[in-house]
Design a protein around this motif. Sequence first.
Motif, short mmCIF file in Angstrom:
data_model
loop_
_atom_site.label_atom_id
_atom_site.label_comp_id
_atom_site.label_asym_id
_atom_site.label_seq_id
_atom_site.Cartn_x
_atom_site.Cartn_y
_atom_site.Cartn_z
N PHE A 288 0.92 -1.20 -0.05
CA PHE A 288 -0.11 -0.05 0.07
C PHE A 288 0.93 1.02 0.03
O PHE A 288 0.51 2.24 -0.74
N MET A 289 2.08 1.21 0.79
CA MET A 289 2.80 2.42 0.85
C MET A 289 3.53 2.64 -0.52
O MET A 289 3.90 3.89 -0.74
N LEU A 290 3.73 1.55 -1.21
CA LEU A 290 4.39 1.89 -2.45
C LEU A 290 3.43 1.80 -3.77
O LEU A 290 3.82 2.40 -4.78
N SER A 291 2.07 1.97 -3.35
CA SER A 291 1.11 2.26 -4.57
C SER A 291 0.92 3.50 -4.80
O SER A 291 1.42 4.37 -3.94
N ALA A 292 0.50 3.84 -5.70
CA ALA A 292 0.09 5.18 -6.20
C ALA A 292 -0.78 6.08 -5.22
O ALA A 292 -0.60 7.15 -4.64
N GLU A 293 -1.81 4.95 -4.47
CA GLU A 293 -2.73 5.85 -3.48
C GLU A 293 -1.72 6.15 -2.35
O GLU A 293 -1.93 7.02 -1.45
N LEU B 294 -0.96 9.90 -0.32
CA LEU B 294 -0.93 9.57 1.20
C LEU B 294 0.04 10.32 1.65
O LEU B 294 -0.02 11.28 2.64
N LEU B 295 1.32 9.88 1.42
CA LEU B 295 2.67 10.64 1.66
C LEU B 295 2.65 12.26 1.28
O LEU B 295 3.14 12.95 2.32
N LEU C 170 7.91 13.42 0.39
CA LEU C 170 8.02 13.45 -0.95
C LEU C 170 7.83 11.98 -1.37
O LEU C 170 8.13 11.08 -0.67
N GLY C 171 7.17 11.71 -2.51
CA GLY C 171 7.33 10.26 -3.20
C GLY C 171 8.52 9.58 -3.24
O GLY C 171 9.61 10.31 -3.15
N ALA C 172 8.60 8.27 -3.63
CA ALA C 172 9.52 7.58 -3.79
C ALA C 172 10.52 8.09 -5.00
O ALA C 172 11.71 7.95 -5.05
N ALA C 173 9.89 8.50 -5.91
CA ALA C 173 10.56 8.84 -7.18
C ALA C 173 11.22 10.22 -7.23
O ALA C 173 10.58 10.91 -6.73
N PRO C 174 12.19 9.99 -7.78
CA PRO C 174 12.97 11.57 -7.54
C PRO C 174 12.32 12.63 -8.47
O PRO C 174 11.64 12.33 -9.29
#
Length: 262
Positions: free
Chosen positions: A242-247, A251-252, A258-262
């Motif tokens: 869930f934390m890695l998903s787009a949703e 949420l993050l 910041l999201g995982a992607a640079p």
Amino acid sequence: MWPKQLALACAVLLGLPARAEAQAGPLSVFAAASLKDAFTEAGVILARRRPGFAVRFNFAGSQQLVLQIVEGAEADVFAAADQRSMRAVAGKGLTDGAPATFARNRLVVITPRAASGRVDRLQDLARPGLKLVLAAEAVPVGGYSREVLRRLSGAAGFGADFAARARRNVVSEEENVKAVVAKVQLGEADAGIAYASDVTPAVRRVVRVISIPDAYNVIADYPIAVITGSRRRDDARAFVAFMLSAEGQRLLERNGLLGAAP
């Protein structure tokens, strides 16, 4: 062994355990203090969607969580605020599969609104007599904060000794970022360095934020992993997914990360 009563004192319990996993108890997620708001929200969402899902959070400095896990604390998921902490756990064979970076964060300087004029620019952090609060160097945000000071020492208008002068102003070294924010909120320090995600709307009512230019800032990578031997592996994997998903990424971002992607 990890004392059960201490685990409960550190926990946030959401929902009821699944019938099939009643003996295992709720999912136990050990997470960096800066993830408290985002992960609590994620736990509520998953509890609504997964029948019987329950989660108990242990939020603390990543370095504290590493020690607890290595010493045998019953954790199902570990989310750290730096790669070093995750390596300390993975290096002992305690992660089920390779950890994944799921979030990032940046630093800001915060100062009490009531002390307007004491700190108006980054250079003021080195002014004699200023009270600066940082997390301890072993804490991820504490290490990042000192790296920012070091980088600023090479910037025009700061002076080569800026970092040394700023460190002399440190009056308190805290065990996690939430404690740094609290000290500034209470006016016990003129300034502190924290994650941008910790400056919530409620915090902004009592502190001012001074941005750190990207050229001198530190972007923290947050890794997450399922812990080897998890007794709620399906729920643990669902939480990570869930934390890695787009949703989960949205949420993050709603919570200032910041999201995982640079």
